[in-house]
Design an enzyme around this catalytic site. Structure first.
Site, PDB file in Angstrom:
ATOM      1  CB  SER A  73      29.055 -18.903  33.087  1.00  0.00           C
ATOM      2  OG  SER A  73      28.565 -19.411  34.307  1.00  0.00           O
TER       3      SER A  73
ATOM      4  NE  ARG B 244      16.283 -12.005  33.163  1.00  0.00           N
ATOM      5  CZ  ARG B 244      15.664 -12.657  32.171  1.00  0.00           C
ATOM      6  NH1 ARG B 244      16.368 -13.034  31.111  1.00  0.00           N
ATOM      7  NH2 ARG B 244      14.375 -12.918  32.239  1.00  0.00           N
TER       8      ARG B 244
ATOM      9  CG  HIS C 258      22.519 -11.505  36.027  1.00  0.00           C
ATOM     10  ND1 HIS C 258      21.952 -10.245  36.122  1.00  0.00           N
ATOM     11  CD2 HIS C 258      22.208 -11.976  34.788  1.00  0.00           C
ATOM     12  CE1 HIS C 258      21.321  -9.971  34.988  1.00  0.00           C
ATOM     13  NE2 HIS C 258      21.467 -10.985  34.172  1.00  0.00           N
TER      14      HIS C 258
ATOM     15  CG  HIS D 288      30.167 -22.968  36.975  1.00  0.00           C
ATOM     16  ND1 HIS D 288      30.006 -21.709  36.446  1.00  0.00           N
ATOM     17  CD2 HIS D 288      29.410 -22.997  38.101  1.00  0.00           C
ATOM     18  CE1 HIS D 288      29.172 -21.012  37.204  1.00  0.00           C
ATOM     19  NE2 HIS D 288      28.800 -21.762  38.217  1.00  0.00           N
TER      20      HIS D 288
ATOM     21  CE1 TYR E 295      23.874 -10.183  26.320  1.00  0.00           C
ATOM     22  CE2 TYR E 295      23.520  -7.855  26.806  1.00  0.00           C
ATOM     23  CZ  TYR E 295      23.174  -9.011  26.122  1.00  0.00           C
ATOM     24  OH  TYR E 295      22.125  -8.986  25.242  1.00  0.00           O
TER      25      TYR E 295
END
Length: 474
Positions: free
Chosen positions: A380, A344, A351, A384, A359
């Protein structure tokens, strides 16, 4: 007369005794002389032994330095190039920078094309919103318009994903150029999605009899500002500073170039020499362990430098240039006691985007908190790994496994109430970073030194480092 003679003899004897007593005291005994000579001899021997020991240490240090300057097989001296060892070329990182930023003009041309496509998306949205408002509220026309716009949007996003990948594969761009292009691609996708996610519901809830049309369509200048501001969450207005402090912006840009140079220097001096011969000759388990553990501190330093370069120097430079007042790009993640707090606080900008647009929506669809967190981490991890795959030119999903298996598990295990969580987090972060960079570097050099053993597209997915350089027993 006899009495006087006797007294005289007594005085003479007494005088002799008195006169001889100081002389006896002044003359040392033979034992004391021997002791003093022994002490002097021991001092002389100790000084000679100390001189011999120092001479041996100096000779040993010179011998070790001479051995270290000779390039051995897996690990060799970190300052000099193997091929030009006799010339002793000092490697400062410039060659790595020039190679990694090769094809920058192609990157800039592709970036400009993607930016124009995003601006075209804004114009298309404005036309869709204006046309939709003019149609009847209930009817087949609005549904057909919405479905057609959705299909066109999906097609544009697919093309937006394919175009940079095609440019990368066709021009064989180096890793950093690929990273810049794909990171900008993800940034534009996230910003355009944030804009549409915020504005489309307003258009659908628009009431032509009560709402004003000028409020419905956003300003193009504000959209351009949002595309260049260091924020991913779309807002109708942002806090602004009164003026641009050009000295501050120039200083942050100078920090960016300085950190890039330092990262390149670390790679050339500390990381590349440990793995550059991987695949050329076999390694023993001891040499492998030494190389991995030796790369942990440089790898951690590289990760901290990347964090400082992007989330501090680069973001603050653009915030100063765009007069963006909200400078909370990260929090004190180094003081956290759990992995949840770490994720976070590490990158507040990403975030906030994940929490606002992913979310919240997935929590309504999936229901459970853990399932939603797992889905967000999966997204995520995929992004990446997508960047790293085309950046290195092979699929080696070690980072994906780190996200999906270790990070999610540690996030649920390492709570704030667990004693020593901060120390545990730093320990695992150091080990994990060193291990990941070591694995990717071994696969990188294995792809250059080892021949293909699968003549098909599966070679892109099968790790070559697992088969081309087996470990040998010492």
């Amino acid at each position: 007369m006899e009495a006087e003679a006797s007294q005289t003899s007594v005085r003479e004897v007494a005088g002799d005794r008195v006169s001889t007593l100081p002389e006896d005291k002044k003359k040392p005994t033979p034992d004391v002389l021997e002791l003093k000579e022994r002490i002097q001899q021991l001092q002389t021997e100790a000084v000679e032994q100390l001189e011999q020991k120092l001479q041996q240490l100096v000779e040993e240090a010179l011998r070790v330095a001479e051995v270290a300057a000779t390039p051995p097989s897996p690990s060799h001296h970190l300052l000099y190039d193997d091929a030009k060892y006799r010339n002793r070329t000092l490697k400062l990182g410039f060659s790595t920078i020039f190679w990694n930023f090769g094809g920058l003009h192609i990157v800039m041309a592709t970036w400009a094309s993607m930016q124009l496509a995003v601006f075209a998306l804004f114009i298309a949205f404005c036309h869709w919103a204006s046309f939709r408002v003019s149609l009847p509220i209930s009817g087949f026309q609005r549904q057909l318009l919405d479905n057609s716009a959705l299909i066109v949007l999906i097609a544009c996003k697919v093309g937006f994903l394919v175009l940079p990948v095609h440019v990368i594969q066709y021009n064989q761009l180096p890793p950093i150029s690929v990273m810049i292009l794909l990171c900008e691609q993800m940034r534009m996708i996230m910003k355009s999605y944030a804009f549409l996610r915020s504005q489309v519901p307003k258009v659908k809830m628009f009431k032509p009899h009560t709402d004003a049309t000028d409020v419905l369509l956003p300003d193009f200048n504000h959209f351009v500002y949002f595309m260049f501001a260091p924020a991913l969450v779309y807002r109708d207005s942002y806090p602004r500073t009164k003026e641009i402090r050009w000295k501050v912006a120039l200083w942050h840009l100078t920090e960016v170039f300085g950190v890039i140079f330092f990262i390149s220097f670390l790679f050339e001096r500390s990381l590349v020499p440990m793995f550059r011969n991987f695949g050329k000759q076999q390694l023993s388990p001891k040499e492998m362990v030494v190389a991995i553990f030796g790369s942990m501190v440089p790898s951690l330093t590289v990760m901290l430098c990347v964090f400082y370069c992007i989330l501090h120097a680069w973001m603050n430079a653009f915030a100063e240039i765009t007069r963006f007042a909200d400078r909370m790009f990260y929090k004190d993640w180094w003081n956290v006691n759990s992995y949840g707090a770490y994720y976070r606080n590490w990158n507040v900008v990403v975030h906030d985007w994940l929490y606002t647009y992913v979310y919240k929506d997935l929590s309504e669809l999936l229901g459970g908190k853990r399932r939603t967190i797992l889905a967000v981490f999966s997204l995520s991890a995929i992004v990446h790994e997508y960047i790293l795959t085309f950046m290195f030119g092979f699929c080696y999903p070690m980072l994906f496994m780190a996200f999906e298996v270790f990070s999610v598990g540690l996030m649920f295990v390492s709570r704030d109430r667990l004693p020593g969580s901060n120390l545990l987090m730093w320990l695992l972060f150091t080990i994990g970073t060193g291990l990941l960079i070591s694995l990717y570097m071994m696969e990188w050099f294995a792809r250059r030194h080892c021949p293909r053993f699968i003549d098909s597209t599966w070679d892109f997915f099968v790790p070559r480092s697992w088969f081309c350089s087996p470990l040998t027993s010492e």
